[in-house]
Design a protein around this motif. Structure first.
Motif, PDB file in Angstrom:
ATOM      1  N   ASP A 101       0.866  -1.182   0.000  1.00 55.06           N
ATOM      2  CA  ASP A 101       0.000   0.000   0.000  1.00 55.06           C
ATOM      3  C   ASP A 101       0.902   1.231   0.000  1.00 55.06           C
ATOM      4  O   ASP A 101       1.738   1.387   0.894  1.00 55.06           O
ATOM      5  N   ILE A 102       0.725   2.082  -0.987  1.00 55.13           N
ATOM      6  CA  ILE A 102       1.576   3.267  -1.120  1.00 55.13           C
ATOM      7  C   ILE A 102       0.850   4.494  -0.578  1.00 55.13           C
ATOM      8  O   ILE A 102      -0.236   4.827  -1.041  1.00 55.13           O
ATOM      9  N   GLY A 103       1.461   5.155   0.404  1.00 49.43           N
ATOM     10  CA  GLY A 103       0.831   6.306   1.064  1.00 49.43           C
ATOM     11  C   GLY A 103      -0.234   5.817   2.019  1.00 49.43           C
ATOM     12  O   GLY A 103      -1.426   6.046   1.837  1.00 49.43           O
ATOM     13  N   THR A 104       0.202   5.154   3.068  1.00 44.20           N
ATOM     14  CA  THR A 104      -0.742   4.357   3.868  1.00 44.20           C
ATOM     15  C   THR A 104      -1.539   5.150   4.895  1.00 44.20           C
ATOM     16  O   THR A 104      -2.591   4.717   5.341  1.00 44.20           O
ATOM     17  N   GLY A 105      -1.058   6.328   5.282  1.00 44.84           N
ATOM     18  CA  GLY A 105      -1.797   7.144   6.259  1.00 44.84           C
ATOM     19  C   GLY A 105      -2.037   6.381   7.555  1.00 44.84           C
ATOM     20  O   GLY A 105      -1.094   5.883   8.180  1.00 44.84           O
ATOM     21  N   SER A 106      -3.301   6.219   7.919  1.00 36.98           N
ATOM     22  CA  SER A 106      -3.658   5.521   9.165  1.00 36.98           C
ATOM     23  C   SER A 106      -3.373   4.023   9.109  1.00 36.98           C
ATOM     24  O   SER A 106      -3.512   3.340  10.123  1.00 36.98           O
ATOM     25  N   PHE A 134       6.648   2.463 -11.350  1.00 38.00           N
ATOM     26  CA  PHE A 134       7.131   1.526 -10.321  1.00 38.00           C
ATOM     27  C   PHE A 134       6.619   0.116 -10.608  1.00 38.00           C
ATOM     28  O   PHE A 134       7.361  -0.863 -10.537  1.00 38.00           O
ATOM     29  N   GLY A 135       5.347   0.013 -10.974  1.00 36.40           N
ATOM     30  CA  GLY A 135       4.729  -1.296 -11.222  1.00 36.40           C
ATOM     31  C   GLY A 135       5.431  -2.074 -12.325  1.00 36.40           C
ATOM     32  O   GLY A 135       5.513  -3.306 -12.275  1.00 36.40           O
ATOM     33  N   LYS A 136       5.971  -1.347 -13.300  1.00 30.90           N
ATOM     34  CA  LYS A 136       6.591  -2.053 -14.431  1.00 30.90           C
ATOM     35  C   LYS A 136       7.833  -2.843 -14.015  1.00 30.90           C
ATOM     36  O   LYS A 136       8.170  -3.843 -14.634  1.00 30.90           O
ATOM     37  N   SER A 137       8.502  -2.385 -12.960  1.00 32.22           N
ATOM     38  CA  SER A 137       9.675  -3.143 -12.502  1.00 32.22           C
ATOM     39  C   SER A 137       9.451  -3.843 -11.159  1.00 32.22           C
ATOM     40  O   SER A 137      10.310  -4.599 -10.710  1.00 32.22           O
ATOM     41  N   HIS A 138       8.335  -3.585 -10.502  1.00 35.75           N
ATOM     42  CA  HIS A 138       8.129  -4.169  -9.163  1.00 35.75           C
ATOM     43  C   HIS A 138       6.881  -5.045  -9.062  1.00 35.75           C
ATOM     44  O   HIS A 138       6.517  -5.462  -7.968  1.00 35.75           O
ATOM     45  N   GLU A 158      10.609   9.848  -5.002  1.00 35.37           N
ATOM     46  CA  GLU A 158      12.045   9.834  -5.282  1.00 35.37           C
ATOM     47  C   GLU A 158      12.428   8.464  -5.783  1.00 35.37           C
ATOM     48  O   GLU A 158      12.420   7.489  -5.021  1.00 35.37           O
ATOM     49  N   ALA A 159      12.767   8.401  -7.065  1.00 39.46           N
ATOM     50  CA  ALA A 159      13.007   7.111  -7.705  1.00 39.46           C
ATOM     51  C   ALA A 159      14.004   6.271  -6.902  1.00 39.46           C
ATOM     52  O   ALA A 159      13.829   5.070  -6.732  1.00 39.46           O
ATOM     53  N   GLY A 160      15.052   6.882  -6.389  1.00 37.53           N
ATOM     54  CA  GLY A 160      16.085   6.169  -5.637  1.00 37.53           C
ATOM     55  C   GLY A 160      15.497   5.411  -4.450  1.00 37.53           C
ATOM     56  O   GLY A 160      15.931   4.302  -4.129  1.00 37.53           O
ATOM     57  N   GLN A 161      14.505   6.011  -3.822  1.00 39.94           N
ATOM     58  CA  GLN A 161      13.945   5.400  -2.611  1.00 39.94           C
ATOM     59  C   GLN A 161      13.096   4.168  -2.912  1.00 39.94           C
ATOM     60  O   GLN A 161      12.898   3.315  -2.058  1.00 39.94           O
ATOM     61  N   GLN A 162      12.589   4.096  -4.139  1.00 41.45           N
ATOM     62  CA  GLN A 162      11.762   2.930  -4.489  1.00 41.45           C
ATOM     63  C   GLN A 162      12.587   1.636  -4.483  1.00 41.45           C
ATOM     64  O   GLN A 162      12.041   0.546  -4.402  1.00 41.45           O
TER      65      GLN A 162
END
Ligand code: GLN
Length: 284
Positions: free
Chosen positions: A119-124, A231-235, A173-177
């Motif tokens: 889940d990306i940007g999960t908040g609560s 991101f999905g294309k490589s992950h 930030e691409a590096g952080q992915q």
């Protein structure tokens, strides 16, 4: 000291300028129940009981925040999502009923599969915690840029005994992915409201919910969807799938974006209020 009935009535009346009659009564009920730890029925039975001194103080502080427009969920510190009580504070968005539909969609399609979910940007943490509880065989990860949000999400996962791995990172930030592995499912309800629309939001939302969870630059409202698609294309593993929440204004553009990135079976769905609200896409 007020009796439970007096407190309920006073608060209900104080809220009428801000909310309609029904909502004012519902909020007053929620607050008195929260303070007394009583259900509505019990409270009615004990309607002539008096608050204790600490309850009276708590009531006054709740009322003071509510008349300033603070949402009841922040005042009580709790919100309901998929039938479970989640802790919330102003570091996280209050979970929305539409997001329950997103989670239910993922559950329906992923049941009986073992998969890694992020889940990306999960908040609560309402999304990953609910997914882990419904799909115990799944490995669930969640990330957010905000340490404040992650503290709330971790608390919710612990309290509801959902084994979710949380990571702090700036997804744009691409590096952080690179900190993230491979997944069968990507879920996200990312920020998508252009800053220019801030004034049009209800003051309840605008003045209380965290801007970082809501807003994106005017000139690039799809910034998170593009990052997710790339991101999905490589992950994503083979046959992996993305599920996103969006708003009607960006639905078609989002669909076009995922198609241009090479995804197939890009599908838009409406929410219970008949607004285009969700997208799914399969990796090619
Ligand atoms: N995933 C969380 C929710 O749906 C937070 C979303 C956000 O902060 N944009 O409530």
């Amino acid at each position: 000291m007020y009796t439970y009935a007096q407190a309920f009535d006073l608060l209900r009346k104080q809220l009428v300028p801000l909310y309609d009659e029904r909502e004012s009564a519902a909020i007053a009920h929620e607050v008195v129940s929260h303070i007394t730890s009583l259900s509505k029925v019990q409270r009615l039975v004990e309607k002539n009981s008096l608050f204790t001194a600490p309850q009276q103080l708590q009531f006054e502080s709740c009322a003071e925040q509510l008349v300033k427009g603070v949402p009841v969920q922040y005042v009580t510190g709790t919100a309901w999502f998929m039938g479970k009580e989640f802790a919330v504070n102003n570091n996280v968005l209050i979970p929305r009923p539409e997001t329950e539909e997103l989670v239910q969609w993922v559950i329906n399609e992923q049941r009986n599969k073992t998969t890694n979910i992020i889940d990306i940007g999960t908040g609560s943490g309402c999304i990953p915690v609910s997914l882990k509880l419904a799909l115990p065989g799944a490995d669930v990860t969640a990330c957010d840029i905000s340490e404040g949000a992650l503290a709330v999400a971790r608390q919710n996962a612990a309290r509801l005994t959902a084994d979710v791995a949380f990571l702090q990172l700036d997804f744009l930030e691409a590096g952080q992915q690179n900190k993230l592995g491979m997944f069968g499912v990507i879920v996200s309800n990312p920020p998508y409201i252009p800053f220019s629309e801030k004034e049009r939001l209800h003051t309840n939302v605008r003045d209380n919910e965290p801007g970082i969870a809501l807003f994106v630059p005017n000139e690039d409202a799809l910034v998170f969807y593009r990052a997710i698609a790339q991101f999905g294309k490589s992950h994503l593993t083979q046959d992996g799938k993305i599920y996103c929440e969006l708003d009607a204004e960006h639905a078609e553009a989002c669909k076009a974006l995922f198609e241009a990135e090479g995804y197939w079976d890009v599908t838009l769905r409406k929410d219970m209020f008949d607004n285009w609200r969700f997208l799914s896409a399969q990796v090619g």
